[in-house]
Design an enzyme around this catalytic site. Structure first.
Site, PDB file in Angstrom:
ATOM      1  N   LYS A  81       0.751  -1.285   0.207  1.00  0.00           N
ATOM      2  CA  LYS A  81       0.091  -0.023   0.058  1.00  0.00           C
ATOM      3  C   LYS A  81       1.030   1.434   0.086  1.00  0.00           C
ATOM      4  CE  LYS A  81      -4.169  -2.060   2.024  1.00  0.00           C
ATOM      5  NZ  LYS A  81      -4.970  -2.006   3.096  1.00  0.00           N
ATOM      6  N   ASP A  88     -10.200   1.965   1.973  1.00  0.00           N
ATOM      7  CA  ASP A  88     -10.471   1.227   3.278  1.00  0.00           C
ATOM      8  C   ASP A  88     -11.218   1.908   4.188  1.00  0.00           C
ATOM      9  OD1 ASP A  88      -9.355  -1.125   2.172  1.00  0.00           O
ATOM     10  OD2 ASP A  88      -7.422  -0.446   2.912  1.00  0.00           O
TER      11      ASP A  88
END
Length: 281
Positions: free
Chosen positions: A66, A102
């Site tokens: 990420k 997210d």
């Protein structure tokens, strides 16, 4: 050349994302070519370049890539910039645009699916890696009262808090100080500590009050250890990361295809496969 989409991670063989996006595509009558690509940190960049050469235009990014994906992006959404983490890539010309979905997925799951009002809540976030960074901004934006980040490497917790830019509401503490932090209405595990099937999770029971909801950003076997602790501590609610997974996927789908799919049926089907919130299969 057909537009292609993928999730990159390591390991990623058990990812539900291809199934989720295929279901969204069927729902919206959009052909979706979405696959899982396993790439180590050493091979991630090469794998992504090969993906683009084969028609790749959008990608989800999971552990451990990420923060590396963030560095690749020429442009980013404001929430991705604040988080310093990217889980969604969109190809624009010869460059990548990055977002983090997210946090939005977590908040939607907690508020819409589980009926939690996050406003005014005191929140403990365990971990300061890419997963923690991706949800912290959205938690603050949802109106929580205070965010306390605890990480075994204090410098990473400090860096996350600095990035939030809200010293009055967001602060970092040492793992050794957990017994002295008081109690929280929301405790979120964003660490990978429970991924060993035989792992145990030990936290002070003093962190829990009569309203506490415990959330693990993992699901399935990886969530068993933390949620077992939460039940032993008599938390009011326990939530795993399956709902967040589905909701963040819907946010990514929206960016790629300009329509947000319905998530209820997809979540229900996956829940029946994954098992209960205890992580039992």
């Amino acid at each position: 050349m057909t537009d292609r989409y993928a999730v990159f991670g390591h390991p990623v063989v058990h990812s539900k994302s291809p199934d989720i996006h295929a279901a969204f595509g069927r729902q919206e009558n959009i052909p979706v070519d979405y696959r899982a690509i396993d790439a180590t940190p050493d091979t991630f960049l090469a794998a992504l370049e090969a993906f683009v050469a084969e028609g790749g235009v959008g990608a989800n990014i999971t552990l451990p890539h990420k923060e590396a994906a963030y560095a690749l992006c020429t442009t980013r959404t404001a929430r991705a910039t604040r988080a310093g983490s990217v889980n969604t890539l969109l190809r624009k010309g010869d460059r990548w645009h990055g977002d983090t979905t997210d946090g939005a997925g977590l908040v939607r799951d907690l508020t819409d699916r589980h009926g939690l009002d996050l406003r005014g809540r005191r929140v403990l976030l365990l971990g300061a890696g890419g997963s923690a960074r991706s949800v912290a901004p959205s938690l603050l934006d949802a109106g929580i009262m205070e965010l306390v980040v605890v990480n075994r490497t204090p410098e990473r917790a400090d860096a996350l808090i600095d990035a939030m830019g809200e010293p009055g509401r967001a602060l970092s503490r040492y793992w050794e100080d957990l017994r002295d932090l008081g109690d929280f209405e929301l405790i979120i595990n964003a660490t990978s500590a429970g991924r060993d099937r035989d792992a145990t999770f030990k936290l002070p029971m003093s962190l829990v009050n009569s309203m506490t909801t415990a959330v693990d950003l993992n699901y399935g076997d990886a969530a068993i250890a933390f949620l077992a602790w939460a039940r032993a501590a008599e938390c009011r609610n326990t939530v795993d990361g399956l709902g967040m997974l589905v909701e963040q996927a819907a946010e990514s789908f929206l960016q790629w295809h300009e329509v947000r799919p319905q998530t209820g049926d997809v979540y229900a089907r996956l829940r029946s496969q994954v098992g209960t919130l205890s992580g039992e299969d």
